[in-house]
Design a protein around this motif. Structure first.
Motif, PDB file in Angstrom:
ATOM      1  N   CYS A 187     100.809  32.221  90.267  1.00  0.00           N
ATOM      2  CA  CYS A 187     100.824  31.903  91.701  1.00  0.00           C
ATOM      3  C   CYS A 187     101.516  30.566  91.946  1.00  0.00           C
ATOM      4  CB  CYS A 187      99.399  31.874  92.260  1.00  0.00           C
ATOM      5  SG  CYS A 187      98.665  33.508  92.536  1.00  0.00           S
ATOM      6  N   ASP A 188     101.261  29.605  91.074  1.00  0.00           N
ATOM      7  CA  ASP A 188     101.917  28.304  91.196  1.00  0.00           C
ATOM      8  C   ASP A 188     103.428  28.429  91.012  1.00  0.00           C
ATOM      9  OD1 ASP A 188      99.503  27.039  91.649  1.00  0.00           O
ATOM     10  OD2 ASP A 188      99.246  26.410  89.557  1.00  0.00           O
ATOM     11  N   ARG A 189     103.841  29.272  90.064  1.00  0.00           N
ATOM     12  CA  ARG A 189     105.279  29.454  89.843  1.00  0.00           C
ATOM     13  C   ARG A 189     105.940  30.124  91.041  1.00  0.00           C
ATOM     14  NH1 ARG A 189     103.381  30.220  84.589  1.00  0.00           N
ATOM     15  NH2 ARG A 189     103.137  32.473  84.793  1.00  0.00           N
ATOM     16  N   VAL A 190     105.258  31.099  91.618  1.00  0.00           N
ATOM     17  CA  VAL A 190     105.821  31.772  92.799  1.00  0.00           C
ATOM     18  C   VAL A 190     105.952  30.789  93.956  1.00  0.00           C
ATOM     19  CG1 VAL A 190     105.452  33.576  94.530  1.00  0.00           C
ATOM     20  CG2 VAL A 190     104.985  34.061  92.114  1.00  0.00           C
ATOM     21  N   SER A 191     104.924  29.994  94.184  1.00  0.00           N
ATOM     22  CA  SER A 191     104.958  29.065  95.320  1.00  0.00           C
ATOM     23  C   SER A 191     105.938  27.913  95.113  1.00  0.00           C
ATOM     24  CB  SER A 191     103.559  28.519  95.600  1.00  0.00           C
ATOM     25  OG  SER A 191     103.093  27.733  94.528  1.00  0.00           O
ATOM     26  N   SER A 192     106.440  27.764  93.896  1.00  0.00           N
ATOM     27  CA  SER A 192     107.426  26.717  93.641  1.00  0.00           C
ATOM     28  C   SER A 192     108.861  27.233  93.761  1.00  0.00           C
ATOM     29  CB  SER A 192     107.222  26.106  92.246  1.00  0.00           C
ATOM     30  OG  SER A 192     107.535  27.044  91.232  1.00  0.00           O
ATOM     31  N   GLN A 193     109.021  28.512  94.099  1.00  0.00           N
ATOM     32  CA  GLN A 193     110.360  29.078  94.264  1.00  0.00           C
ATOM     33  C   GLN A 193     111.055  28.460  95.487  1.00  0.00           C
ATOM     34  OE1 GLN A 193     111.867  31.433  92.061  1.00  0.00           O
ATOM     35  NE2 GLN A 193     110.096  30.655  90.939  1.00  0.00           N
ATOM     36  N   PRO A 194     112.371  28.317  95.408  1.00  0.00           N
ATOM     37  CA  PRO A 194     113.102  27.807  96.580  1.00  0.00           C
ATOM     38  C   PRO A 194     112.842  28.679  97.812  1.00  0.00           C
ATOM     39  CG  PRO A 194     114.527  27.925  94.653  1.00  0.00           C
ATOM     40  CD  PRO A 194     113.251  28.622  94.281  1.00  0.00           C
ATOM     41  N   ARG A 195     112.725  28.058  98.945  1.00  0.00           N
ATOM     42  CA  ARG A 195     112.541  28.728 100.245  1.00  0.00           C
ATOM     43  C   ARG A 195     111.210  29.470 100.354  1.00  0.00           C
ATOM     44  NH1 ARG A 195     117.949  29.212  99.114  1.00  0.00           N
ATOM     45  NH2 ARG A 195     117.737  31.290  98.268  1.00  0.00           N
ATOM     46  N   TRP A 196     110.254  29.120  99.468  1.00  0.00           N
ATOM     47  CA  TRP A 196     108.903  29.668  99.628  1.00  0.00           C
ATOM     48  C   TRP A 196     108.309  29.172 100.940  1.00  0.00           C
ATOM     49  CZ3 TRP A 196     104.258  27.180 100.333  1.00  0.00           C
ATOM     50  CH2 TRP A 196     103.105  27.964 100.233  1.00  0.00           C
ATOM     51  N   ALA A 197     107.431  29.955 101.538  1.00  0.00           N
ATOM     52  CA  ALA A 197     106.728  29.549 102.756  1.00  0.00           C
ATOM     53  C   ALA A 197     105.336  30.147 102.727  1.00  0.00           C
ATOM     54  CB  ALA A 197     107.490  30.020 104.000  1.00  0.00           C
ATOM     55  N   PRO A 198     104.358  29.516 103.345  1.00  0.00           N
ATOM     56  CA  PRO A 198     102.993  30.059 103.365  1.00  0.00           C
ATOM     57  C   PRO A 198     102.898  31.332 104.191  1.00  0.00           C
ATOM     58  CG  PRO A 198     103.136  28.131 104.769  1.00  0.00           C
ATOM     59  CD  PRO A 198     104.449  28.213 104.028  1.00  0.00           C
ATOM     60  N   ILE A 199     101.806  32.043 103.992  1.00  0.00           N
ATOM     61  CA  ILE A 199     101.637  33.357 104.632  1.00  0.00           C
ATOM     62  C   ILE A 199     101.610  33.268 106.160  1.00  0.00           C
ATOM     63  CG2 ILE A 199      99.114  33.323 104.512  1.00  0.00           C
ATOM     64  CD1 ILE A 199      99.293  36.365 103.839  1.00  0.00           C
ATOM     65  N   THR A 200     101.174  32.142 106.700  1.00  0.00           N
ATOM     66  CA  THR A 200     101.080  31.995 108.149  1.00  0.00           C
ATOM     67  C   THR A 200     102.386  31.532 108.783  1.00  0.00           C
ATOM     68  OG1 THR A 200     100.197  29.785 107.779  1.00  0.00           O
ATOM     69  CG2 THR A 200      98.595  31.546 108.160  1.00  0.00           C
ATOM     70  N   SER A 201     103.411  31.345 107.956  1.00  0.00           N
ATOM     71  CA  SER A 201     104.688  30.847 108.468  1.00  0.00           C
ATOM     72  C   SER A 201     105.536  31.971 109.051  1.00  0.00           C
ATOM     73  CB  SER A 201     105.455  30.143 107.346  1.00  0.00           C
ATOM     74  OG  SER A 201     106.759  29.834 107.763  1.00  0.00           O
ATOM     75  N   ALA A 202     106.111  31.708 110.200  1.00  0.00           N
ATOM     76  CA  ALA A 202     107.028  32.673 110.807  1.00  0.00           C
ATOM     77  C   ALA A 202     108.404  32.560 110.158  1.00  0.00           C
ATOM     78  CB  ALA A 202     107.122  32.438 112.304  1.00  0.00           C
TER      79      ALA A 202
END
Length: 202
Positions: A187-202
């Protein structure tokens, strides 16, 4: 420009938004509140008779429903889909697992508890069964990530996006990820991907 009909807390919608962001594809977001029947109006049903989000409106083509159909369309020809046929099939294996084993249990429990505000007493035995099946799915995912950075071909693919969508918010359905070190690191590796955004982000 693509037009995405979505409900921001939705993991299925989040998959589509993550792919759009990963590929830097511009889109217009149309938010619909599924809790008050916004996808059951005649106007929306004319676009998707199944009455569900996410729904992608594609210029000069039409509408495309079902999250995995949408993300595979968007990612065609990109690094998010492995070139090798075997690895591509393994990606689809994980996508099917997500829809049949993980999302119906972890996603459903999260929706009941967080979005609908149901109590454990109200849900009773069906909550116990869903939690049991949800943990079984997490066991499979934990094993699949053993000695791997990502699920398929040691590269970040649609499989990671699809499985991450509901797994990283599993705690919102009362699932404890503490016993799953491989999942937590992934999960940490996925969230460190370029252009990642949280689930609540439009």
């Amino acid at each position: 420009m693509y037009r995405l009909y979505d409900y921001l807390p939705s993991g299925n919608g989040y998959k589509v938004r993550l792919v759009l962001k990963q590929l830097a594809l511009p889109y217009e977001l149309i938010e619909l509140d599924i809790k008050i029947g916004a996808t059951r109006t005649p106007e929306f049903l004319a676009k998707n008779p199944n009455g569900r989000i996410p729904l992608l409106e594609i210029p000069e083509k039409g509408c495309l429903a079902e999250s995995h159909a949408i993300i595979s369309f968007l990612a065609e020809g990109s690094a998010l889909i492995p070139d090798d046929p075997y690895q591509r099939a393994r990606m689809w294996q994980w996508l099917c697992f997500e829809q049949y084993n993980l999302e119906p249990n972890i996603g459903t429990v999260r929706f009941w508890l967080k979005m609908l505000g149901k109590t454990r007493v109200e849900l009773g035995e069906k909550l116990i069964e869903k939690k049991k099946s949800g943990y079984a799915a997490l066991d499979v995912l934990e094993d699949g990530l053993r000695e791997r950075n990502f699920l398929v071909a040691d590269q970040f693919t649609l499989a990671d996006i699809a499985l991450y969508a509901y797994t990283h918010v599993a705690h919102e359905g009362g699932f404890d990820l503490a016993p799953y070190p491989n999942i937590r690191s992934w999960c940490d590796r996925v969230s460190s991907q370029p252009r990642w955004a949280p689930i609540t982000s439009a």
